[in-house]
Design an enzyme around this catalytic site. Structure first.
Site, PDB file in Angstrom:
ATOM      1  N   GLU A   1       2.765  -4.787   5.255  1.00  0.00           N
ATOM      2  CA  GLU A   1       1.748  -3.937   5.860  1.00  0.00           C
ATOM      3  C   GLU A   1       0.412  -4.675   5.850  1.00  0.00           C
ATOM      4  O   GLU A   1      -0.069  -5.097   4.807  1.00  0.00           O
ATOM      5  CB  GLU A   1       1.597  -2.623   5.087  1.00  0.00           C
ATOM      6  CG  GLU A   1       0.558  -1.709   5.709  1.00  0.00           C
ATOM      7  CD  GLU A   1      -0.027  -0.696   4.735  1.00  0.00           C
ATOM      8  OE1 GLU A   1      -0.510   0.357   5.211  1.00  0.00           O
ATOM      9  OE2 GLU A   1      -0.018  -0.954   3.511  1.00  0.00           O
TER      10      GLU A   1
ATOM     11  N   ASP B   1       3.902  -2.712   0.777  1.00  0.00           N
ATOM     12  CA  ASP B   1       2.655  -1.980   0.970  1.00  0.00           C
ATOM     13  C   ASP B   1       1.446  -2.876   0.700  1.00  0.00           C
ATOM     14  O   ASP B   1       1.503  -3.779  -0.133  1.00  0.00           O
ATOM     15  CB  ASP B   1       2.645  -0.778   0.015  1.00  0.00           C
ATOM     16  CG  ASP B   1       1.443   0.110   0.185  1.00  0.00           C
ATOM     17  OD1 ASP B   1       1.316   0.724   1.262  1.00  0.00           O
ATOM     18  OD2 ASP B   1       0.632   0.197  -0.758  1.00  0.00           O
TER      19      ASP B   1
END
Length: 637
Positions: A372, A343
């Site tokens: 990400e 993330d």
């Protein structure tokens, strides 16, 4: 920290490790009242203590060991402090397999992304007692709904039938945070224990059982991790290990009566209020690659907090970075995950993250990690991929080390996501609109060292669903047809197969709705044909046929990709492998359009007999034919 009577140590992280690793250095973090002054020794054969690292807080002690010559067994660590003595038993285990044997996800896979809290509830009661008060209320989109790992495990056959090959679960680790103003951390991104599955989802054993049974059915499992930040209720926040454990922590220690004004001028409160010392990220990731970026802009991006309730971790602290690196290895070895989705990747320190990736790639050369990176320019995304020739050196990188390498194998294709969602509302012309946006994105694939290891998607848990608040299956089919045939690793979002829709206009929870039939009391069960509506079954069956056709299809997985500039509203992409061909034909307009065969003759051998993969009918590609509005055709020959 208050140690139990007669003990010195309250907590040990990690709880065990493995022999036979390429990196033979081990960090053990001890927690306990005044533990900093303790002496630690061991007589375990083949183990050598190399350092006792003292941090700013007296209640932490980090022990570094070299276990290069150790064999499996229970290592005894003798701790002495103020005439107290305690022996810690620390298992050193045999590995289940060599690192080279752990195979990550690839272009051959299709990832199915889901949120455990919103997918299915398998246990009868998930009202688990936690330290922080929370509610389970399915009528509230931002509170917990009660899904768990057992619910996912009970539906493994559903994934197999659909045809996906890997499951990406949003974070499953403990988020022991209180509900706040009608919102909760059901999403999992505010971790309070990096070594423990959230009890509301299950246990570490439940997680391993899910993964083992997924593997037995030919399914991989990708773990969502977060190094950029943790949850406000993580024990570190009550007693910071060191002053630089967090970025910009000053606001936490300011008087409560300080002004409650954020950098954007809006009044915000959290646990008694934030103050003028609070620093939030600008979310402008361009500063991390901008050759002209000011130190102010770069620091604001990477050192600012994502939100006030998620403390920003400082990956420049070597002890913290080692802790995070080891934690990722611990989960790989403990439960056997097949990949990691990291993330908020660029928000963390670039040098620290590159060190992490180099460690993972060395230990697990066939593993895969996707980062990400929510930036929609291919040049930015390509710069993050391993071995990129266009990656700028990050701030603090020593030129003597040579060119900087992120070591990150896979990146998320937000450029494709943005363009496909813009194209769906437009008619394709001969220049810029509609599928020209897709064409003009793929022309930059030369920037990627490995385009086939880029992850593409049309929506996920952080975006509006592709359908928005509608049910336009024609445009959804076109998007999925592209997604599942282009030179990418495809990811689809749970419920797409049954036309789940929603937007984030009011709350993220509206794009994270419960899967129908996954919870006790549901009026229908969309996991079954009988429980789906006619339109849902039509979409499910269409996508199912495409997914099963794609599986082990060498033309798609190994073939050479070619695209044609959209013309007369039609976008064509072809794939060829060992004399076999696939052609994807899309009418990007709301009107009938003519496929002019002469334009595509270089990819249509003489005497070609093509087959429409969806209905099995023959298609004569050597003659012109008319496509209906927004038609999707995939033929093989």
């Amino acid at each position: 920290m208050n140690s139990k009577r007669g003990t010195i140590i309250d907590k040990v992280e990690p709880s065990n490790w493995w022999v036979g690793m390429k990196n033979t250095h081990l960090q053990i973090m001890f927690y306990g009242q005044g533990i900093q002054e303790a002496n630690v020794t061991t007589q375990y054969p083949g183990v050598r203590i190399t350092e006792l690292a003292k941090l700013d807080s007296p209640n932490y002690l980090i022990v570094y060991l070299d276990i290069a010559d150790a064999k499996a067994g229970v290592m005894l660590l003798d701790i002495s402090l103020n005439r107290k003595k305690q022996t810690v038993k620390f298992p050193l285990l045999e590995r289940a397999m060599e690192g080279e044997q752990r195979m990550g996800f690839s272009k051959a896979d299709v990832l199915y992304m889901l949120m455990p809290d919103r997918f299915a509830q398998g246990r009868k009661d998930n009202h688990v007692k936690m330290n922080c008060k929370y509610a389970v209320n399915r009528a509230k989109p931002s509170l917990r709904h009660g899904g768990d790992l057992e619910g996912i495990r009970q539906h493994l056959d559903y994934f197999k039938d659909l045809g996906v090959t890997a499951l990406w679960l949003t974070p499953v680790l403990e988020n022991d945070s209180p509900d706040h103003k009608g919102a909760s951390t059901y999403h999992g991104y505010a971790i309070t224990n990096y070594y423990k599955v959230d009890p509301r989802f299950g246990t570490n054993k439940d997680y391993k059982r899910l993964i083992d049974e997924a593997h037995a059915k030919g399914l991989k499992v990708v773990m969502d991790m977060i190094f950029n930040h943790c949850g406000m209720e993580h024990p570190w926040l009550s007693d910071l290990p060191s002053k630089d454990w967090l970025n910009n922590p000053e606001w936490l220690f300011a008087p409560k009566e300080s002004a409650t004004t954020t950098t954007d001028g809006k009044s915000t409160t959290y646990n008694g209020g934030i103050n003028h010392l609070y620093r939030q990220t600008s979310y402008k990731l361009t500063s991390t690659v901008d050759p002209y970026a000011s130190e102010c802009d770069l620091s604001e991006t990477v050192d600012g907090w994502f939100v006030p309730s998620m403390p920003d971790l400082n990956q420049r602290n070597p002890h913290l970075m080692t802790y995070l690196i080891q934690n990722s290895i611990w989960w790989i070895e403990t439960v056997g995950i097949d990949g990691i989705r990291m993330d908020t990747y660029p928000y963390a320190d670039a040098i620290g993250m590159a060190k992490w990736m180099k460690t993972i790639n060395t230990e697990y050369p066939n593993f895969n990690v996707v980062g990400e990176s929510w930036v929609t320019e291919p040049a930015f995304t390509a710069a993050l991929q391993m071995d990129s020739k266009i990656t700028p050196d990050p701030s603090g990188w020593e030129k003597s080390n040579g060119p900087f390498n992120t070591n990150l194998k896979s990146v998320m294709d937000f450029a494709f996501f943005e363009r496909i969602n813009l194209a769906k509302g437009e008619d394709t012309d001969d220049w810029w609109n509609g599928f020209n946006r897709i064409y003009n994105t793929f022309v930059y694939d030369y920037l990627y060292p490995t385009p086939s290891n880029v992850m593409a998607f049309i929506d996920n848990h952080d975006t509006d669903r592709f359908l928005g608040n509608g049910k336009d299956t024609k445009q959804l089919k076109q998007a999925l047809a592209l997604l599942l045939t282009v030179n990418r690793i495809p990811q689809i979002y749970y419920g797409t197969e049954i036309l789940m829709n929603g937007t984030k206009a009011k709350t993220d929870g509206n794009v994270r709705k419960d899967f129908p039939g996954g919870f006790p009391g549901d009026k229908r069960n969309a996991f079954t044909e009988e429980g789906r509506t006619a339109s849902e079954n039509a979409m499910y069956n269409w996508l199912r046929s495409l997914l099963h056709w794609r599986k082990d299809n060498d033309v798609i997985l190994k073939g050479k990709q070619k695209q044609y500039c959209p013309k007369n509203g039609i976008y064509v992409m072809t794939h060829e492998y060992n004399g076999k061909h696939v052609m994807v034909i899309l009418n990007g307009t709301s009107k009938p359009a003519t496929f002019c065969s002469s334009r595509y003759q270089e990819d249509i051998p003489q005497g070609t007999k093509a087959r429409n993969i969806f209905n099995g009918r023959s298609v004569v590609l050597t003659k012109d034919f008319v496509l209906s509005p927004r038609a999707t055709m995939i033929v093989e020959y």
